[in-house]
Structures are given as C-alpha cells and as structure tokens.
Design an enzyme around this catalytic site. Structure first.
Site, short mmCIF file in Angstrom:
data_model
loop_
_atom_site.label_atom_id
_atom_site.label_comp_id
_atom_site.label_asym_id
_atom_site.label_seq_id
_atom_site.Cartn_x
_atom_site.Cartn_y
_atom_site.Cartn_z
N GLY A 125 0.94 -1.04 0.21
CA GLY A 125 -0.13 -0.18 0.08
C GLY A 125 0.32 1.55 0.18
N ASP A 251 -6.04 -0.90 -16.99
CA ASP A 251 -6.09 -0.54 -15.97
C ASP A 251 -5.32 1.10 -15.73
OD1 ASP A 251 -3.77 -2.16 -16.20
OD2 ASP A 251 -3.39 -1.39 -14.08
#
Ligand code: AMP
Ligand code: MG
Length: 494
Positions: A125, A251
């Site tokens: 993350g 994406d």
C-alpha cells in the site's frame, strides 16, 4: 480563497453505489515532511499557495489529518496487464479523498501511497520517495507541455522504511484529476456480467464529463468514439514529444484520455523507435513504436467491455476504425509539421516525416535537441556559410552528409511556403521543448532528495514548468544523459 479547512468538497464519485469502492481512511505516515509542492496545481483547486508552508499541509497530504468534507475511499477496477486478463485490481495504494468543486467538472484529490486497501493484494500500500518524485515532476511537466495528464499537488516523505529491490523510504504523492476512472473500471463490471453497474458507470462519465454524448442515437457508442479520439490525440502527443508511458495496461488508461499512472516512463534521449523504457517489459510490448497500436488494442478491450451497451462486435469495430487511426494520423502529422516548421499540409509530407524518423533512427540523434536546434536554423543559407550555420545540428550527427541531404530537402520544403524565418522559428520554439524530464534529471533530483536536499526537485519543477522558454539558469537540464547515467534502468517497482 479556501484554506485546507475550507476546501469546497462535493464528492460525486462517493455518491455512486458502494459496489464501486470501499470507504476507508488513509493509513498514517510517521513524521511526514514536505518534499515538494506545485503552486500551479494548488491553484487548480483554488488553494492559496501560502497554505503549502503550513505544517498541516504535510499532515493532510500524508493522510494523517482528514480534510473537512473529504470522504476517503478506494475504487475497484480490473484490467489487462501486458496483454493478459489480470482480473480484479483496484486502488491498492490510492485513497480518493473527494472532489473539490471548481468551474467545470471539479478536481478529485487522491493520495497515492497512503496505505493498504482491500485491493492491495499482497502489496504494502505504499509508494517510495523515488517513484513519487518521478510522478510528481512528470505530471507537472506534461501539463506544461500541453499534454493531457493527471496533475500532482505535492510529495510528502517519511523515514518509514519500504522494501523494494532494496530498502527505500515511503512517500505519498497527491494527484488531481477530474476523474481517475480507467478502461479497467468498465472491464471490471463487464467481466462480472453486471450490466447495471456497467451502465451506471457509463452514465456517470457521460453526465459529468461528456454530456454531448447524450444527444447521440446511442450515448455509449458516442462515449466509446470520444474515448477513442482522445486516446489517439493523447498518444499522438506522446509520440511527438518522445514520451514513453512504460505500462500501458488497460488499468492505467484514463477514460478521459489523460496520461495516468506514471511508473517506469521515459523521455527519448538518443532516438530509437524500439526503445523500451520499462526494464520489466521483456518483450517491448510498450516500446516507443508500439504505443499507437497498443492504444488501439486497449480500446478494443474497452469496446468489448461496453458491448452490452452498444451492440455487436462489428458495431464496436466500426466505431474504433472510424475514430482511432484517423485521429491519430491526422494529429500526429499536424504535430510533426509544426515541429518541422511547416505551416501548410502538402502532398509528400508523410514521406518527409518518415524520412525524418529514418534520419533520427540511423544516427540515434537526441530527439529533443534535434527539433529544438532545427528551430534555430535559417530557411535559406549561402553554400559557403552552410557548415557554420548548420553547426548546431551537424554537431549532433555522425553521418553529416546524410544530415546535409536531409536539411536540403527540409529547406526546399520550407521554400514552398515562404514564411518569414523569425515567424517560423518562433513557432518552432513554441512546440519543440528545450527541457523534458529525462531520466537522468529525475534521478539527480531523487539522489539529492534522498540526502535531504529538496532544492533540486524544486529547480526541476521550476524549469519544466516552462519547457519552451530559454532558461539560462537551467541550461544544465537541456543536456543529454551524462556518462554516470548511461546504465540507469527503471522498472515497475515503485
Ligand atoms: P501499477 O502497475 O502501479 O499500475 O499497479 C497495478 C496494480 O497494483 C494496481 O491495482 C495498484 O494499486 C497495485 N499496486 C501497485 N503497487 C502497490 C503497492 N505497493 N501496494 C498496493 N497495491 C499496489
Ligand atoms: Mg496503475
């Protein structure tokens, strides 16, 4: 002028049903410090530049202090990576804080690197300082070049360690865009056979950004055509400035036709059409010369995803054939004519442009320097003075005879127009940048920043915000890669 506490949030994306995202706050980043901020990006959201100096600024854009009115969330999407269906991806390290209202469609504020989300899969993350500085500088540089792009407000760093190929430190880059919706956002719902969500997302994009599509017989077909034209226009601009995205997975393709997700991107130094800027791209799927056809491939993936709203495969194909290649070819030729100083389109221009790329390729001429220096040459020159007059360009060449022959054709072509030199030269300097974010420049700024000196990031930002201007104080940033940068490699690791 709004302050950090009074930014006028109006979070349209957060009003979509919960299926489109997961609400969650950013993860705090220990002891954040401001690395760099873009006053031009701050102005987009109406934020007073004085706010940048407040300690709360770094806290807010580290994700440690929620801005009043923000509603943080991570969006879901899927996509094709390197030509293979990858299934669900999503914002694995991005938190959309919300949208700041502005004239037009507003600006979404997104923190990249602010901690894990349900879409992080096995990753941490986080983003590292290196890649955050690269994204920050390139976003703002592309905007200054006039190329559609997401923007970057700031980079906030921390000494928190992050493991990549080696240990690095964490950072958060704050991005701005009208929307971060991707081709993969649509592929997500199509792959799950969820036509209602697919339609909802398409309606959202049309209503907020492309209202003119509503007037078409099939608004979704009109949307696809619009995306195809914008993507073509975008990639034509990339080719004309020598920009390579590096990871053109679906994406990473913006539904608004913006340059999105800066990772292992590069600008062409010595020209090589086969250049692969991403060290992880073993087969060169995303090499410079492949970008236009990859744009087309990605649009097929989007078209396939929208099929339930548009019709038969033949309909999708017809829309793309009509919209993509014709736009790309027309825009690319217009851009190249402008780069070459040609004001009018004439028969034979395609061949001349092809010969120009042939010259660049054979001699591996520096792409940026070639066009910039060409812009300083006169249209007519006395034969005896020619070597001296043409020296700026001849000095770059290995095969000077071949360059001279090309210049003779160029001059003949200019002669057919008869435009005054001063006017043509000014026009060329306004489209051929002197300064682009070469890898070595980003790397030098990153090395200084790792040592705690952020002034080089600031200098690069200042220089690249005026890429077409002569800036004697920044002459060093106009140089091709120095010897120490010969082996620089950038990979997907960020
Ligand atoms: P990218 O190649 O950066 O476009 O990322 C592809 C996917 O991997 C996206 O879903 C990202 O959010 C996710 N991703 C990349 N790096 C990380 C990371 N360090 N932590 C979590 N997710 C990541
Ligand atoms: Mg991405």
């Amino acid at each position: 002028m709004p302050t950090l506490e009074t930014l006028p949030f109006d979070n349209a994306f957060a009003r979509l049903p919960e299926a489109f995202y997961t609400r969650l706050p950013p993860a705090p980043l220990p002891d954040p410090y401001l690395v760099a901020a873009s006053p031009a990006a701050a102005a987009l959201i109406g934020l007073d530049a004085a706010e940048i100096a407040r300690p709360e600024f770094a806290q807010a854009f580290a994700g440690n202090r929620l801005l009043p009115g923000s509603e943080p969330l991570a969006a879901v999407y899927s996509g094709h990576q390197f030509g293979v269906w990858a299934g669900q991806l999503g914002d694995g390290r991005a938190h959309l804080l919300g949208e700041v209202a502005a004239a037009g469609s507003g600006w979404e504020i997104q923190l990249k690197g602010a901690g894990q989300t349900p879409y992080s899969r096995f990753a941490d993350g986080r983003a590292v300082l290196r890649s955050s500085i690269r994204e920050f500088l390139c976003s703002e540089a592309m905007a200054a070049l006039g190329i559609p792009t997401t923007r970057a407000l700031c980079v906030v760093g921390s000494n928190a360690p992050v493991r990549r190929e080696m240990m690095e430190t964490a950072a958060v880059v704050t991005r701005l865009a009208p929307s971060f919706i991707r081709f993969g956002s649509f592929e997500h719902w199509a792959s799950r056979n969820r036509p209602d969500e697919l339609r909802q997302l398409a309606d959202y994009v049309i209503d907020r950004f492309r209202p003119a599509c509503r007037d078409a017989a099939n608004p979704y077909a009109a949307l696809l055509a619009d995306v195809a034209r914008r993507t073509a226009a975008l990639i034509a601009r990339w080719q004309a400035v020598g920009f390579m995205h590096g990871v053109m997975n679906t994406d990473n393709m913006s539904i608004l036709g913006l340059t999105l997700d800066y990772g292992p991107f590069g600008f062409m130094d010595a020209f090589d059409a086969g250049h692969i800027c991403n060290h992880s791209d073993d087969h060169g799927r995303y090499s410079y010369r492949s970008q236009p056809q990859i744009g087309h491939w990605n649009l097929y993936a989007l078209g396939h995803a929208l099929a339930a709203l548009i019709g038969e495969p033949e309909d999708i194909q017809a829309i793309l054939e009509e919209s993509y290649a014709p736009t790309f070819e027309a825009d690319f030729m217009d851009l190249l004519r402008a780069k070459l100083g040609l004001a009018r389109a004439l028969p034979g221009d395609e061949d001349f442009v092809a010969d120009t790329f042939d010259l660049l390729q054979r001699q591996h001429l520096d792409f940026t320097q070639f066009f910039r220096r060409l812009g300083s040459l006169p249209a007519a020159v006395d034969e005896a003075l020619r070597p001296a007059v043409d020296a700026p360009l001849r000095d770059l060449a290995i095969d000077r005879d071949a360059l001279d022959a090309w210049l003779a054709v160029w001059r003949a072509r200019l002669g057919a127009e008869g435009r005054p030199d001063a006017e043509r030269q000014a026009a060329m300097q306004s489209v051929n940048p002197k300064y682009v974010l070469r890898n070595w420049i980003a790397e030098a700024a990153i090395r200084a920043a790792r040592g705690g000196n952020f002034s080089e990031v600031e200098a690069v930002l200042a220089c690249l915000s005026q890429p077409f201007a002569e800036q004697p104080a920044f002459e060093r940033f106009a140089a091709p890669p120095p010897d120490w940068a010969a082996g620089l490699a950038v990979s997907c690791s960020s």
